[in-house]
Motif scaffolding. Sequence first.
Motif, mmCIF file in Angstrom:
data_model
loop_
_atom_site.group_PDB
_atom_site.id
_atom_site.type_symbol
_atom_site.label_atom_id
_atom_site.label_comp_id
_atom_site.label_asym_id
_atom_site.label_seq_id
_atom_site.Cartn_x
_atom_site.Cartn_y
_atom_site.Cartn_z
ATOM 1 N N PHE A 93 48.808 -40.165 9.242
ATOM 2 C CA PHE A 93 48.384 -38.944 8.553
ATOM 3 C C PHE A 93 47.392 -39.264 7.441
ATOM 4 O O PHE A 93 46.368 -38.603 7.294
ATOM 5 C CB PHE A 93 49.596 -38.202 8.002
ATOM 6 C CG PHE A 93 49.241 -37.004 7.172
ATOM 7 C CD1 PHE A 93 48.579 -35.930 7.734
ATOM 8 C CD2 PHE A 93 49.556 -36.960 5.827
ATOM 9 C CE1 PHE A 93 48.241 -34.821 6.968
ATOM 10 C CE2 PHE A 93 49.234 -35.858 5.054
ATOM 11 C CZ PHE A 93 48.572 -34.788 5.626
ATOM 12 N N GLY A 94 47.673 -40.293 6.657
ATOM 13 C CA GLY A 94 46.754 -40.708 5.596
ATOM 14 C C GLY A 94 45.402 -41.125 6.131
ATOM 15 O O GLY A 94 44.359 -40.781 5.563
ATOM 16 N N SER A 95 45.396 -41.834 7.242
ATOM 17 C CA SER A 95 44.136 -42.254 7.854
ATOM 18 C C SER A 95 43.353 -41.058 8.377
ATOM 19 O O SER A 95 42.126 -40.994 8.232
ATOM 20 C CB SER A 95 44.396 -43.227 9.001
ATOM 21 O OG SER A 95 44.949 -44.418 8.516
ATOM 22 N N ILE A 96 44.059 -40.118 8.970
ATOM 23 C CA ILE A 96 43.395 -38.904 9.460
ATOM 24 C C ILE A 96 42.740 -38.162 8.295
ATOM 25 O O ILE A 96 41.599 -37.708 8.405
ATOM 26 C CB ILE A 96 44.404 -38.010 10.208
ATOM 27 C CG1 ILE A 96 44.749 -38.638 11.559
ATOM 28 C CG2 ILE A 96 43.855 -36.599 10.400
ATOM 29 C CD1 ILE A 96 45.904 -37.985 12.281
ATOM 30 N N LEU A 97 43.436 -38.058 7.172
ATOM 31 C CA LEU A 97 42.855 -37.407 5.988
ATOM 32 C C LEU A 97 41.647 -38.171 5.456
ATOM 33 O O LEU A 97 40.637 -37.573 5.079
ATOM 34 C CB LEU A 97 43.896 -37.272 4.883
ATOM 35 C CG LEU A 97 44.956 -36.210 5.062
ATOM 36 C CD1 LEU A 97 45.913 -36.220 3.872
ATOM 37 C CD2 LEU A 97 44.334 -34.839 5.219
ATOM 38 N N SER A 141 37.844 -36.733 5.311
ATOM 39 C CA SER A 141 37.044 -36.644 4.089
ATOM 40 C C SER A 141 35.641 -37.217 4.322
ATOM 41 O O SER A 141 34.657 -36.709 3.777
ATOM 42 C CB SER A 141 37.730 -37.354 2.925
ATOM 43 O OG SER A 141 37.751 -38.754 3.131
ATOM 44 N N LEU A 142 35.553 -38.243 5.152
ATOM 45 C CA LEU A 142 34.231 -38.787 5.478
ATOM 46 C C LEU A 142 33.415 -37.795 6.295
ATOM 47 O O LEU A 142 32.190 -37.706 6.141
ATOM 48 C CB LEU A 142 34.378 -40.112 6.234
ATOM 49 C CG LEU A 142 35.029 -41.249 5.443
ATOM 50 C CD1 LEU A 142 35.226 -42.476 6.327
ATOM 51 C CD2 LEU A 142 34.214 -41.585 4.217
ATOM 52 N N LEU A 201 32.180 -35.264 3.728
ATOM 53 C CA LEU A 201 31.128 -35.834 2.884
ATOM 54 C C LEU A 201 29.821 -36.019 3.631
ATOM 55 O O LEU A 201 28.743 -35.818 3.076
ATOM 56 C CB LEU A 201 31.589 -37.170 2.305
ATOM 57 C CG LEU A 201 32.656 -37.093 1.227
ATOM 58 C CD1 LEU A 201 33.150 -38.485 0.858
ATOM 59 C CD2 LEU A 201 32.129 -36.373 0.001
ATOM 60 N N SER A 202 29.888 -36.389 4.895
ATOM 61 C CA SER A 202 28.662 -36.651 5.644
ATOM 62 C C SER A 202 28.095 -35.403 6.307
ATOM 63 O O SER A 202 26.902 -35.357 6.621
ATOM 64 C CB SER A 202 28.916 -37.713 6.725
ATOM 65 O OG SER A 202 29.750 -37.190 7.736
ATOM 66 N N SER A 203 28.929 -34.396 6.527
ATOM 67 C CA SER A 203 28.512 -33.166 7.230
ATOM 68 C C SER A 203 27.800 -33.492 8.536
ATOM 69 O O SER A 203 26.779 -32.908 8.878
ATOM 70 C CB SER A 203 27.601 -32.321 6.340
ATOM 71 O OG SER A 203 28.260 -31.950 5.170
ATOM 72 N N LEU A 229 32.960 -35.948 15.675
ATOM 73 C CA LEU A 229 33.376 -36.404 17.009
ATOM 74 C C LEU A 229 34.178 -37.698 16.927
ATOM 75 O O LEU A 229 35.186 -37.864 17.625
ATOM 76 C CB LEU A 229 32.160 -36.570 17.908
ATOM 77 C CG LEU A 229 31.424 -35.278 18.271
ATOM 78 C CD1 LEU A 229 30.146 -35.589 19.048
ATOM 79 C CD2 LEU A 229 32.324 -34.329 19.031
ATOM 80 N N ILE A 230 33.748 -38.592 16.073
ATOM 81 C CA ILE A 230 34.493 -39.844 15.873
ATOM 82 C C ILE A 230 35.873 -39.533 15.305
ATOM 83 O O ILE A 230 36.878 -40.125 15.717
ATOM 84 C CB ILE A 230 33.705 -40.811 14.962
ATOM 85 C CG1 ILE A 230 32.457 -41.310 15.704
ATOM 86 C CG2 ILE A 230 34.573 -41.978 14.513
ATOM 87 C CD1 ILE A 230 31.482 -42.062 14.842
ATOM 88 N N TRP A 231 35.944 -38.582 14.369
ATOM 89 C CA TRP A 231 37.225 -38.167 13.800
ATOM 90 C C TRP A 231 38.160 -37.621 14.879
ATOM 91 O O TRP A 231 39.351 -37.925 14.893
ATOM 92 C CB TRP A 231 36.995 -37.133 12.702
ATOM 93 C CG TRP A 231 38.246 -36.625 12.082
ATOM 94 C CD1 TRP A 231 39.059 -37.277 11.206
ATOM 95 C CD2 TRP A 231 38.849 -35.356 12.307
ATOM 96 N NE1 TRP A 231 40.133 -36.473 10.871
ATOM 97 C CE2 TRP A 231 40.020 -35.294 11.531
ATOM 98 C CE3 TRP A 231 38.500 -34.252 13.090
ATOM 99 C CZ2 TRP A 231 40.845 -34.177 11.512
ATOM 100 C CZ3 TRP A 231 39.319 -33.143 13.074
ATOM 101 C CH2 TRP A 231 40.482 -33.115 12.295
ATOM 102 N N LEU A 232 37.618 -36.825 15.792
ATOM 103 C CA LEU A 232 38.437 -36.296 16.885
ATOM 104 C C LEU A 232 38.994 -37.417 17.761
ATOM 105 O O LEU A 232 40.167 -37.387 18.151
ATOM 106 C CB LEU A 232 37.622 -35.327 17.742
ATOM 107 C CG LEU A 232 37.394 -33.949 17.161
ATOM 108 C CD1 LEU A 232 36.523 -33.125 18.107
ATOM 109 C CD2 LEU A 232 38.696 -33.241 16.884
#
Length: 94
Positions: free
Chosen positions: A32-36, A40-41, A44-46, A52-55
């Motif tokens: 969960f912490g890593s997902i958050l 946030s990145l 910040l990067s918009s 897509l990388i986050w998904l």
Amino acid sequence: MKYHKIIFKETEQEIDVVTSGVFHIVRHPMYFGSILLFFSLVVLSSSILAFLIWLVICLFYFFSSRYEEKLLITKFGNKYKEYQKRVPMLIPFL
């Protein structure tokens, strides 16, 4: 283990399902912490690419969690199944 006793001057306790502390809120707090952090990145990067990388990271953590939980059910049985019913896997308060 004898090395644990040498270092900490006490014997290890029996391994059990941890349900206190942060584990009372979410079953996989590190994921969960890593997902958050990665979300946030994205903010910040918009960036669509960052999103897509986050998904992909979220999917990886989801499937990793499911695999780990199968192992935990094998080890702890109904005690872990009851814990699963009470506490969400990755997102608290859902």
